[in-house]
Scaffold this motif. Structure first.
Motif, PDB file in Angstrom:
ATOM      1  N   GLU A   1       0.610   9.575  -3.885  1.00 51.93           N
ATOM      2  CA  GLU A   1       1.337  10.827  -3.651  1.00 51.93           C
ATOM      3  C   GLU A   1       2.798  10.606  -3.284  1.00 51.93           C
TER       4      GLU A   1
ATOM      5  N   GLY B   1       4.248   7.156  -2.838  1.00 55.20           N
ATOM      6  CA  GLY B   1       4.679   5.777  -3.041  1.00 55.20           C
ATOM      7  C   GLY B   1       5.784   5.654  -4.078  1.00 55.20           C
TER       8      GLY B   1
ATOM      9  N   SER C   1       0.834  -1.212   0.000  1.00 56.06           N
ATOM     10  CA  SER C   1       0.000   0.000   0.000  1.00 56.06           C
ATOM     11  C   SER C   1       0.863   1.254   0.000  1.00 56.06           C
ATOM     12  N   SER C   2       1.926   1.229   0.760  1.00 60.95           N
ATOM     13  CA  SER C   2       2.853   2.360   0.801  1.00 60.95           C
ATOM     14  C   SER C   2       3.508   2.574  -0.562  1.00 60.95           C
TER      15      SER C   2
ATOM     16  N   ASP D   1       1.019   4.182  -2.915  1.00 61.84           N
ATOM     17  CA  ASP D   1       0.468   5.483  -2.516  1.00 61.84           C
ATOM     18  C   ASP D   1       0.606   6.458  -3.687  1.00 61.84           C
TER      19      ASP D   1
END
Length: 191
Positions: free
Chosen positions: A129, A131, A123-124, A127
């Motif tokens: 914005e 990631g 998920s990170s 991301d």
């Protein structure tokens, strides 16, 4: 008797998807790959690999994936393989502990199952914005902008050079014409 077929199929799908990700990353980051030696993607894959081999802090009987039959592949230690017998035994012996190992998030404790860690890492990376892909996209856009600026500067220099060379050529052509006229006059004067 419980049927763990769906759980086993889901774990097999996970291992297949994980191995596909590793293969794709290896291809992309190879020296002749599209992303040739991209350290960020290699770091992401290493982080995921680290999570699959770490010890979980859960309260169950199983604290590592290798204890339930999911471990490094013998042919490629970055990839995973499943020992079906060991997985079946773990599921039938202590299904709750397998759940704790994979995802402890369904209890009142904070998420600390191995799949929770994988999910957080992925998920990170995704991301939009901050990631991996957003950062890589920003980096590539900055490189493209820098190259475009360099191209514009080079075109400006080439245009100025062309103007200067054209001016010098015209001056030389004019001088040759004047010298030719003088030569003709001189030859006519001598004859």
């Amino acid at each position: 008797e419980p049927d763990y077929t769906k759980v086993k199929n889901a774990l097999k799908s996970f291992v297949d998807a994980y191995n596909d990700l590793v293969s794709t990353a290896k291809t992309l980051t190879a020296s002749d790959g599209t992303l040739g030696h991209d350290s960020s993607l290699n770091s992401l894959i290493s982080k995921l690999r680290g999570i699959t081999s770490q010890t979980s802090e859960n309260d169950g009987m199983y604290t590592m994936l290798s204890q339930i039959g999911i471990s490094s592949s013998s042919s490629d230690n970055l990839k995973l393989s499943i020992d079906d017998t060991k997985l079946s035994n773990a599921l039938s012996e202590n299904f709750e502990s397998v759940k704790f190992l994979l995802s402890d998030g369904y209890t009142s404790k904070k998420d600390n199952g191995l799949f929770d860690g994988l999910l957080n890492t992925v998920s990170s990376a995704l991301d939009p914005e901050r990631g991996y892909f957003a950062s890589k996209s920003d980096s590539i856009e900055k490189m493209i902008s820098s190259v475009n600026t360099s191209i514009e500067r080079a075109n400006t220099r080439l245009s100025a050079y062309e103007t200067r060379i054209t001016k010098q050529f015209n001056a030389m052509d004019s001088t040759i014409s004047a010298l030719s006229a003088q030569l003709s006059t001189f030859q006519a004067y001598i004859n």
